[in-house]
Structure formats: structure tokens, C-alpha cells
Design a protein around this motif. Structure first.
Motif, PDB file in Angstrom:
ATOM      1  N   ILE A  23      -1.591   1.406  -3.182  1.00 34.46           N
ATOM      2  CA  ILE A  23      -2.991   1.114  -3.481  1.00 34.46           C
ATOM      3  C   ILE A  23      -3.170   1.328  -4.974  1.00 34.46           C
ATOM      4  O   ILE A  23      -3.097   2.453  -5.449  1.00 34.46           O
ATOM      5  N   GLU A  24      -3.346   0.282  -5.689  1.00 31.57           N
ATOM      6  CA  GLU A  24      -3.516   0.333  -7.134  1.00 31.57           C
ATOM      7  C   GLU A  24      -2.398   1.124  -7.786  1.00 31.57           C
ATOM      8  O   GLU A  24      -2.596   2.107  -8.472  1.00 31.57           O
ATOM      9  N   ALA A  25      -1.178   0.688  -7.525  1.00 32.19           N
ATOM     10  CA  ALA A  25       0.024   1.278  -8.104  1.00 32.19           C
ATOM     11  C   ALA A  25       0.278   2.682  -7.572  1.00 32.19           C
ATOM     12  O   ALA A  25       0.957   3.466  -8.206  1.00 32.19           O
ATOM     13  N   HIS A  26      -0.334   3.035  -6.383  1.00 35.07           N
ATOM     14  CA  HIS A  26      -0.075   4.330  -5.754  1.00 35.07           C
ATOM     15  C   HIS A  26       0.911   4.123  -4.593  1.00 35.07           C
ATOM     16  O   HIS A  26       0.849   3.140  -3.861  1.00 35.07           O
ATOM     17  N   VAL A  27       1.803   5.096  -4.432  1.00 33.29           N
ATOM     18  CA  VAL A  27       2.729   5.090  -3.296  1.00 33.29           C
ATOM     19  C   VAL A  27       2.514   6.394  -2.525  1.00 33.29           C
ATOM     20  O   VAL A  27       2.413   7.466  -3.134  1.00 33.29           O
ATOM     21  N   ARG A  28       2.422   6.280  -1.208  1.00 28.96           N
ATOM     22  CA  ARG A  28       2.155   7.471  -0.398  1.00 28.96           C
ATOM     23  C   ARG A  28       3.170   7.544   0.728  1.00 28.96           C
ATOM     24  O   ARG A  28       3.455   6.551   1.388  1.00 28.96           O
ATOM     25  N   TYR A  29       3.718   8.755   0.924  1.00 20.43           N
ATOM     26  CA  TYR A  29       4.661   9.016   2.006  1.00 20.43           C
ATOM     27  C   TYR A  29       4.101  10.149   2.859  1.00 20.43           C
ATOM     28  O   TYR A  29       3.351  10.995   2.379  1.00 20.43           O
ATOM     29  N   VAL A  30       4.491  10.149   4.112  1.00 19.96           N
ATOM     30  CA  VAL A  30       4.102  11.210   5.049  1.00 19.96           C
ATOM     31  C   VAL A  30       5.374  11.793   5.643  1.00 19.96           C
ATOM     32  O   VAL A  30       6.189  11.061   6.211  1.00 19.96           O
TER      33      VAL A  30
END
Length: 815
Positions: A23-30
Motif C-alpha cells: 500500500i503506497e510502497a508499504h510491504v506488510r508481513y504477518v
């Protein structure tokens, strides 16, 4: 044991399904907590759109605001792996969700990507009671329905893995009641049936706390109930729950809140003492204090909103009866934030040195700010010092890029100290400052500059070849190879000969040497252009002009032009024996190829058959009789006349004149008589010629002087000098563009003129000897005087041995 292992593996597999989104150059991991080191979180290179080759080339790395580095990137695969075991409880406590913000930094060009790791809770903690045993003293007279507070269990897990319920072992007299206060489950022991100490003086109960994890974890506490006889009223607080708000900078000793309990008993049974509940943590006891007599809660230690902004604890009130009775209440103290933390400036990445030809908006550094305060107190504004070619561009939250905003010049500013100022929005505002040093690397943007645009050099003719003429020098403000200079001479021609045949230059130090000796009579001046070129890429260069003037030396002996001796070494003349003293026998005329004093000549009689009979005029070379010729004088007289110049060393030549004295010899005067028919007319014509010549020379001198005066005046306004310093220290005479040599005795006028850019011009008037109204000859050589042509011209114009003159001789112009 096998069933527990099976459930653990199943839960681990479920949580290890890694999720990511952009999201807007964001990366998210769980990911779940407690992963082993080396466990793969995800392929971050692929998720950021990077090829495997770019991982190492662009130096992909993970930066974290926290002190520990929990993750790292495998350069070979681009995978993000767990570097250190993560305990969600120590990292986030009870906060949900538990997010670990990271920054993925890549270089060439510098880019910053925000990465968030959500740490999910696993059921790795068992509910634990503060104490495994709890003792309650309950009087037997207490009525059913009385409630007794039990210690609650703590489970650091969150969500469904947290504490879910309590249960009480089966018994006849007590039941369990669980109340929820501010989201916390608190167990209470409720008397269900009247107690009878005589029947049973003690009761042992097991309190069990159970969480909601899979598998379920539980903890137990043994509750011992001692049935007491007497003191049947326990203290009762006016409120079951107290709340207060205090600033984090509250002074130690200040009162916060007062709790109040009442005991209906009398005497010692009604006297109340206040204190913290047994399970109260030491961290709370270190910052708060309660007065045992009044119930006033005050500040004991330093409060810090950033460490803990909320405190919850229980207060008990005990009477002094026997058995002792107690009541309890809950207390919640909330801290308000004070702007007591200055902002922090964090340099995530820095590129130094920076090329001085970097375009605008070149990224120099990645910078972030942080403030431990809350709300407006934690909002930070970052600025950069003014007057510098740099600016800040905001990117993500509290993150900036430092970029260039103007041209860089290493020669003026090889290094910049960029002052960053961070100011928060609190009252009063706090600020922080950090200086970032940026070095500027050199590029070849400056050509060499000569110390002079024009060099003037004077060198003697006949100087040895290989002698140094002068040295030129240039400076280049660049560095290293960009400042290393090589000198060369640009191709040009002097008298149709390449300049490289005359001079050469030392390419390293700029010293200019002659290739051979020079001859002033052939070449008086020439110029060359020197180029200084640096070793940069591409190389830059500049030029300077060197004017070389040849200084005359006395290297030419006088040359006799009359009487002519081409047919032999002796000149023969005839003279009548009847001449008187002072009679002009002949005139010796010579010229010298040199200039100035070196060309001034004198005549003397070196040898003679009879030295008493003849004399030679010192300046004019006229041979005259000193006395009348007698009959005893020899009829053949030989004269050796020496002609010397005025140079140093002196050059000389001789001419031999044989004079034959004859009786009855008459001078041929036909032409002479003819010329005397109008003596006044001829004399006036010669006088007019001389007046015109001298007036022309005077006017030329005046014009030259005025031109030089104007040139010097303009040069002085421009900061230059019209006077030059000669390199040859031995030659002290000033430069003259116009030279006039006048000798009235020998009737010879020479005008030498010229400038530095062209060959010198020479004008001369020669008056034939033996005549008071001689012919006028004008000589104009194109370069140095060609004396062979001069001799032939003058010889043709001078009288022969018969002394016949033409009255209308035409002047000749030689070019």
C-alpha cells in the motif's frame, strides 16, 4: 504429551502462512512469535520488485528504529529471514496488534520502503497467580453473600490466548464470582452458607485460572479459609473504584488521591490501616505511596509517561480486630504527557562525497525523526539551515530525503556542514540539532589559467641553442589529475618555418628553450602561442601568447659601399698637384648591418705614404688634403683607412685608396659647372627635401608618442600595465617602436619603425659624397636591411672616378 506436540505443530503451520500487501510502497508481513532464527518471512526482493542481481548491487538492507536487529536479508535469494527470536510479550506487552516497523533501504539510487511485520501471539504463557497460596480469615459470624477478593492471575498473552475464566474446586460453603473491572477479570470468593468454626475451622479451596489457547493452559492457587470467631465487620470503602489523573512531571510528595474506608466495629476492631494489596508489583510501589493512617496516595518516585502512562492497583483496608478483617478497592491513575523529551534526528543513509556536478534533487541522505512524547508533543518538524544548496523533501511519516537544490562548487566549498533542526509541537517546544558533513568530490570543470595572458621575452641574438627564454605557468583549481597540467606550443609559422624549429617547451614546468641561436638582422621579433591542458576527462585548456624580441649584438663589421672595391682590393683615385689645403679628394662611405650604437661608425687614417698630406674626417669619412701639394711629394700616395663601429666588442674593416697626383690634371667640371648654373635653385630644393624629411620624422615621433600614451591610459584603467619587464636582466634599454639615427656630418638619416606583430620597417636617406647638393635616396626594406641590395643601389647612384654626377637622379624604393 503427543497430543500437545500435535497441536503445537498445527498452530505453528497455521500462523506461518505469511501475508503481505503493498500500500503506497508499504510491504506488510504477518508471522507468529517465537520463530527460530533463519526462518523465512518472505521474499522481500520480489515483493519490492527487485531482481536478485540488484539485491547485492543496490545493497538491500533492513533498518530498524529499535535497538535490536530482528530481521536480515539473504543476498543470494532476496528472502527476509528471522535473525533473532521474537517475544511478542516483551516487544508489545498487551498492545494489539503488535507491529514492528522496519525500513528497507536500497541504494543507487537511494530508495526507502516501509515494511511492517505483525507479530501474532501464540499461547506460550500459562496464567500465573502472584502467590500460590492465599489465606483468608473469615469470622464465623459473617453472613452468607459476603464477598472476599482473591488474587487474579496474569497471562501476558493476548486475544483468545489470554486469561478467559476462573473455576473453584467443589465445596459446600463457597462459590466463585468473577467480576470485570476496567476489562480485567477479578475472582471473588462468595460465602454461600453460614460457617461454623466449631464444625470446621479451616477450608482449603483450589482456584484455577484457564486461558483460551489451544491447547489450553491453566494455573492454580490454593486458598486457605480460616474461620474466626469475633470481629464480624470488615472495613468498607466508600467507593469500590477510584480514578485520578496526574501529570508526569508531578513533584515527589504531592498528593494524588485519598481513599476512605469505614469499619462499623468499635475500638481496635474499628481502627483501619491502609496498604497496597499483596500482589501489587514493586514498580508501582516505587512510584506511589499510601499513608497507612489517612489513605492518601502520593508520588514517591519519578513518573515517566513514556515508560508507563497508566497504573492500576488495589488498596486494602485492615482493621485491628482479632481476627483481623479487611476491605479492598481498585485504583486507576492515568498520567498526562508533558513535553519533556526532545526530538531525535536519525540518519538512515548518507552518500558522501557528492560530485560537484550533481543535478538538482540528487538524493544525499535519508533522514527520519522520532519523539518519545505523545500527541502534539511528539509531532516533529525538521528543517535545514538556510543559505546552503540543499533542501528537505518529506516522504513518509516523519521521514525525509535530503536533496541538492542548487549548483555545487568544490573549488569554493569543498565540504558542507549541514545543520538539521528538529522542533516538536509541544509547549514549550523542544528542539534537537544535528550536523551532517558532506564532502564534495572534484570534477574537471576549470581550465588552467595562465598567470599572464601575454608574455614579453627579450633574448640576445647569437645566444647558445638550448638556452632558456622564459617560463610560463598556469594554475588549475581542480584536484589530482584534473589539476595536472601539460604545456605545449601550438603550431604556427614564422617566415614560412614552423615555430617548433625555433623553440621547444618543457611539458611539465612550462620552460621555453631555444632550438638554435637567433640573428637579429634576419628576424627581430616573433610570437608563439602556448597551450596549457589539464589531464581531466574531458581535458580543458587555455592559451597564452609569448612575444619574443631579439636583442641586437655587435656581430657585423662595417661594410664599405664607396669607393667600390668589387674589382679589386684597392680603390684608385686621381688628383691634380695644384690643389690647395682642404681639397676633398674622395669620401669613404660604409654601412653596418647592426642597429643603434652598434651601427655608429668612425673613420681614421690608419696608414699613409705621407701622413702629413692627407686627413680623414672622423664621422664623415671625407679624405681631404691637409696642405698644398709640393713638387717634392710623391706622385703615388697610398692610404689605409680604418672604419670602426661603436659596438662592444668593436668591429672594424679597412679600405685601401691609391691616389695618383698628376701635373696639369683638371677636375672634370662640366657637370659641376652645369649644376652651378642654378646653385640657389638646387640648394633650395635639397633644403626643402631635408625640411620635409625632418618634419615627417618629427610628426611620426609625435603620433607614436600619442598612441603609446593613449594605450597606457587605457591599460591602466583595465588593471594592466603598458610597461613590460624584460626577461634578459642584462638588457636595460626600454623598448622603442621608433628609432631615429641622424648624423649631419655624413648626411645620413635612418628611421626604424615597427610593432610587435609585424616585421620592422626601415627608411634611410643617403646623400652621395663629394657634393653639397647630393641626390636623395630612400631605402625601405621589408624586413631586415638587405645590405647586398643596398650596396648595389648605392653603388649605382654614386659617382665614378671621374666625379660625374647627374642632377636629376631618381630616388629608388627597395622593398
Amino acid at each position: 504429551m503427543g497430543i500437545m506436540t500435535f497441536f503445537k505443530r498445527k498452530i505453528f503451520c497455521c500462523y506461518f502462512l505469511l501475508l503481505w500487501n503493498r500500500i503506497e510502497a508499504h510491504v506488510r508481513y504477518v508471522i507468529p512469535e517465537e520463530l527460530r532464527g533463519g526462518s523465512v518471512v518472505g521474499n522481500i526482493a520480489k515483493d519490492l520488485g527487485l531482481d536478485l542481481g540488484e539485491v547485492a548491487d543496490r545493497k538491500l538492507r533492513i533498518a530498524s528504529d529499535s535497538g535490536k536487529q530482528y530481521f536480515s536479508v539473504v543476498a543470494e535469494s532476496g528472502e527476509l529471514i528471522v535473525h533473532e527470536r521474537i517475544d511478542r510479550e516483551s516487544l508489545c506487552g498487551l498492545a494489539t496488534p503488535c507491529l514492528l516497523p522496519l525500513e528497507a533501504v536500497v541504494e543507487n539510487p537511494l530508495q526507502l520502503h516501509r515494511v511492517e511485520i505483525e507479530i501474532q501471539d501464540i499461547n506460550d504463557n500459562t496464567p500465573i497467580f502472584h502467590s500460590n497460596q492465599r489465606v483468608l480469615n473469615i469470622p464465623e459470624s459473617i453472613n452468607p453473600g459476603a464477598k472476599f477478593l482473591l488474587d487474579s492471575a496474569d497471562d501476558p498473552d493476548v486475544g483468545s490466548n489470554s486469561l478467559q475464566s476462573y473455576s473453584l474446586g467443589s465445596n459446600k460453603y463457597f462459590v466463585l464470582n468473577v467480576k470485570i473491572q476496567d476489562g480485567i477479570k477479578i475472582p471473588e470468593l462468595v460465602l454461600d452458607k453460614p460457617l461454623d468454626r466449631e464444625k470446621q475451622a479451616a477450608h482449603t479451596l483450589i482456584l484455577t485460572a484457564v486461558d483460551g489457547g489451544k491447547p489450553v493452559r491453566s494455573g492454580t492457587c490454593e486458598v486457605s479459609v480460616l474461620v474466626l470467631d469475633i470481629n464480624d465487620n470488615a472495613p468498607q470503602f466508600q467507593k469500590s473504584f477510584y480514578e485520578a489523573t496526574v501529570a508526569e512531571n508531578e513533584l515527589i510528595g504531592n498528593e494524588i488521591i485519598t481513599v476512605k474506608a469505614v469499619d462499623l466495629d468499635e475500638g481496635a476492631n474499628g481502627e483501619i490501616e491502609y496498604g497496597f494489596a499483596d500482589k501489587t508489583p514493586d514498580a508501582i510501589k516505587s512510584v506511589f505511596n499510601i499513608n497507612p493512617n489517612t489513605g492518601v496516595i502520593s508520588v514517591k518516585g519519578k513518573l515517566d509517561f513514556e515508560q508507563a502512562h497508566l497504573y492500576k492497583f488495589d488498596i486494602i483496608a485492615k482493621d485491628k480486630g482479632n481476627p483481623q478483617m479487611e476491605g479492598h478497592c481498585g485504583v486507576k491513575i492515568t498520567l498526562t504527557d508533558i513535553n519533556d523529551n526532545p526530538p531525535e534526528i536519525i540518519i538512515t543513509s548518507l552518500s558522501s562525497p557528492v560530485p560537484e556536478n550533481s543535478p538538482n534533487n540528487t538524493v544525499i541522505a535519508l533522514i527520519s525523526t522520532k519523539d518519545a512524547d505523545f500527541g502534539d508533543n511528539g509531532k516533529v518538524n525538521l528543517t535545514v539551515g538556510s543559505g546552503l544548496p540543499f533542501k528537505l523533501n518529506p516522504s513518509l511519516s516523519n521521514r525525509y530525503t535530503l536533496v541538492t537544490s542548487g549548483p555545487l562548487d568544490r573549488e569554493k566549498y569543498p565540504e558542507y556542514e549541514i545543520r538539521l533542526n528538529a522542533v516538536d509541537s509541544g509547549l514549550p517546544a523542544l528542539h534537537a540539532e544535528k550536523i551532517v558533513k558532506i564532502s564534495i568530490s572534484d570534477v574537471n570543470d576549470n581550465p588552467p589559467v595562465f598567470s599572464q595572458n601575454v608574455y614579453t621575452v627579450y633574448t640576445r641574438e647569437n645566444a647558445m641553442h638550448g638556452s632558456i627564454l622564459c617560463s610560463v605557468s598556469a594554475l588549475d583549481p581542480d584536484l589530482d589529475q584534473n589539476a595536472k597540467i601539460s604545456y605545449s606550443i601550438l603550431d604556427s609559422k614564422v617566415q614560412d618555418v614552423f615555430i617548433s624549429s625555433y623553440v621547444y617547451i618543457n611539458s611539465e614546468n612550462g620552460s621555453i628553450f631555444s632550438m638554435h641561436s637567433f640573428d637579429y638582422e634576419k628576424m627581430k621579433v616573433f610570437q608563439l602561442r602556448v597551450q596549457a591542458k589539464d589531464h581531466g576527462s574531458p581535458s580543458l585548456s587555455s592559451n597564452a601568447t609569448v612575444h619574443v624580441f631579439i636583442v641586437d649584438q655587435n656581430d657585423n663589421a662595417p661594410a664599405v659601399i664607396y669607393p667600390s672595391t668589387f674589382m679589386g682590393s684597392v680603390s684608385h683615385q686621381r688628383m691634380s698637384r695644384s690643389v690647395k689645403a682642404g681639397h676633398l679628394v674622395t669620401k669613404v662611405t660604409a654601412v653596418d648591418a647592426d642597429s643603434g650604437h652598434n651601427a655608429w661608425m668612425s673613420y681614421r687614417l690608419a696608414e699613409a705614404t705621407d701622413a702629413s698630406l692627407f686627413s680623414v674626417t672622423f664621422h664623415t669619412g671625407e679624405v681631404r688634403t691637409k696642405r698644398s701639394v709640393s713638387e717634392q711629394d710623391d706622385s703615388s700616395q697610398r692610404l689605409l683607412i680604418e672604419i670602426k663601429d661603436n659596438g662592444e666588442p668593436v668591429q672594424s674593416t679597412t679600405v685601401t685608396v691609391d691616389i695618383l697626383i698628376e701635373d696639369g690634371f683638371h677636375e672634370p667640371i662640366s657637370d659641376f659647372t652645369h649644376k652651378h648654373t642654378e646653385p640657389e635653385k638646387k640648394s633650395s630644393k635639397i633644403t626643402l627635401y631635408l625640411i620635409v624629411s625632418l618634419a615627417s620624422v618629427s610628426l611620426l615621433c609625435l603620433l607614436t608618442f600619442l598612441v603609446l600614451l593613449v594605450k597606457c591610459a587605457r591599460g591602466s584603467r583595465g588593471g594592466s600595465s603598458c610597461c613590460v619587464r624584460r626577461s634578459d636582466s642584462e638588457y636595460k634599454n626600454p623598448n622603442r617602436n621608433l628609432q631615429i639615427q641622424l648624423n649631419t656630418d655624413i648626411k645620413y638619416v635612418e628611421v626604424l619603425g615597427g610593432d610587435m606583430m609585424s616585421q620592422s620597417q626601415s627608411f634611410g636617406s643617403y646623400l652621395s659624397p663629394m657634393s653639397e647638393f647630393s641626390d636623395f635616396t630612400l631605402v625601405k626594406p621589408s624586413s631586415t636591411t638587405d645590405f647586398t641590395n643596398t650596396l648595389s643601389v648605392l653603388d649605382a647612384s654614386l659617382p665614378d672616378s671621374t666625379w660625374k654626377f647627374e642632377s636629376q637622379q631618381v630616388s629608388r624604393d627597395l622593398s
